[in-house]
Design a protein around this motif. Structure first.
Motif, mmCIF file in Angstrom:
data_model
loop_
_atom_site.group_PDB
_atom_site.id
_atom_site.type_symbol
_atom_site.label_atom_id
_atom_site.label_comp_id
_atom_site.label_asym_id
_atom_site.label_seq_id
_atom_site.Cartn_x
_atom_site.Cartn_y
_atom_site.Cartn_z
ATOM 1 N N ARG A 131 1.840 26.006 -4.775
ATOM 2 C CA ARG A 131 2.017 27.037 -5.802
ATOM 3 C C ARG A 131 2.407 26.407 -7.133
ATOM 4 N N ARG A 168 4.731 23.606 6.499
ATOM 5 C CA ARG A 168 3.847 24.559 5.812
ATOM 6 C C ARG A 168 4.552 25.233 4.640
ATOM 7 N N LYS A 169 5.812 25.601 4.836
ATOM 8 C CA LYS A 169 6.564 26.270 3.763
ATOM 9 C C LYS A 169 6.713 25.350 2.554
ATOM 10 N N ASP A 173 -2.890 30.597 1.707
ATOM 11 C CA ASP A 173 -1.774 31.127 2.502
ATOM 12 C C ASP A 173 -2.258 31.532 3.899
ATOM 13 N N GLN A 174 -3.445 32.118 3.987
ATOM 14 C CA GLN A 174 -4.003 32.504 5.280
ATOM 15 C C GLN A 174 -4.310 31.270 6.132
ATOM 16 N N ALA A 193 -2.577 27.498 -5.399
ATOM 17 C CA ALA A 193 -2.367 28.385 -4.262
ATOM 18 C C ALA A 193 -3.113 29.703 -4.456
ATOM 19 N N ARG A 248 -4.429 33.386 -1.985
ATOM 20 C CA ARG A 248 -4.200 34.141 -0.757
ATOM 21 C C ARG A 248 -4.910 33.453 0.412
ATOM 22 N N ALA A 282 3.354 24.787 0.869
ATOM 23 C CA ALA A 282 2.960 25.994 0.132
ATOM 24 C C ALA A 282 3.706 26.079 -1.195
#
Length: 193
Positions: free
Chosen positions: A121, A113-114, A131-132, A126, A128, A117
């Motif tokens: 980005r 996931r990191k 990210d949720q 990306a 919010r 993400a």
């Protein structure tokens, strides 16, 4: 150890309360309701086409998820669903050339996931909300791992878990399918597969 006790060890906050509420609701459901389940045939199509994991390995997982008629089959399906998510996460790390923990399922998911993400980005998409969703994936992975630890295969049980219904196996299969589809579509959108 109950699901909420296991989760409380690794997750703090409202998730623990949510698990307790779900457990309470599940005990109220009539056991005589016939569960409508769909076989995994046709499932994991995106994963198969992507070749993120080897076709023979995917076939083995799908075979283990193919039947939900007995407690043993449901337990097997839950174990296979968790293992398929783990295989997808490992394959994603290997594809992205990211080192990962061999023995820690939650850390493996977090690593995937990191990195995704970071790549999202970089592509300018990306938000919010995304990210949720990634945080939600962590919760789902942990819940499936907890379910597998309690009622799935892989721990040398002397008896089959009680109370398993086809809906529990189907939920695990649906979770694995959604997870795999999201990973494959993200990797595809980023032109990595």
């Amino acid at each position: 150890m109950t699901a909420s006790e296991n989760v409380a060890v690794t997750v703090n906050g409202p998730f623990e309360e949510g698990v307790k509420i779900l457990e309470a609701l599940l005990t109220r459901l009539p056991t005589s309701l016939a569960a409508t389940v769909s076989p995994p045939d046709g499932r994991f199509a995106e994963l198969r086409v992507s070749r993120l994991i080897e076709g023979a390995a995917l076939d083995a997982y799908v075979r283990r998820m193919a039947k939900l008629g007995t407690r043993a089959q449901i337990s097997e399906a839950i174990g296979a669903a968790k293992e398929l998510i783990e295989a997808c996460n490992r394959a994603t790390c290997e594809l992205l050339q990211v080192s990962y923990s061999d023995s820690d399922f939650p850390k493996l998911g977090k690593t995937v996931r990191k990195r995704l993400a970071e790549l999202e980005r970089g592509s300018g998409t990306a938000t919010r909300a995304i990210d949720q969703l990634f945080a939600g994936m962590a919760t789902i992975e942990l819940a499936l791992a907890t379910l597998r630890n309690e009622v799935g295969t892989g721990h040398g049980r002397s008896a089959l878990p009680k109370g398993l219904r086809p809906r529990h196996g189907q939920l695990a299969i649906d979770t694995a399918d959604t997870h795999a589809r999201y990973l494959v579509s993200t990797l595809s959108d980023l032109n990595l597969i």
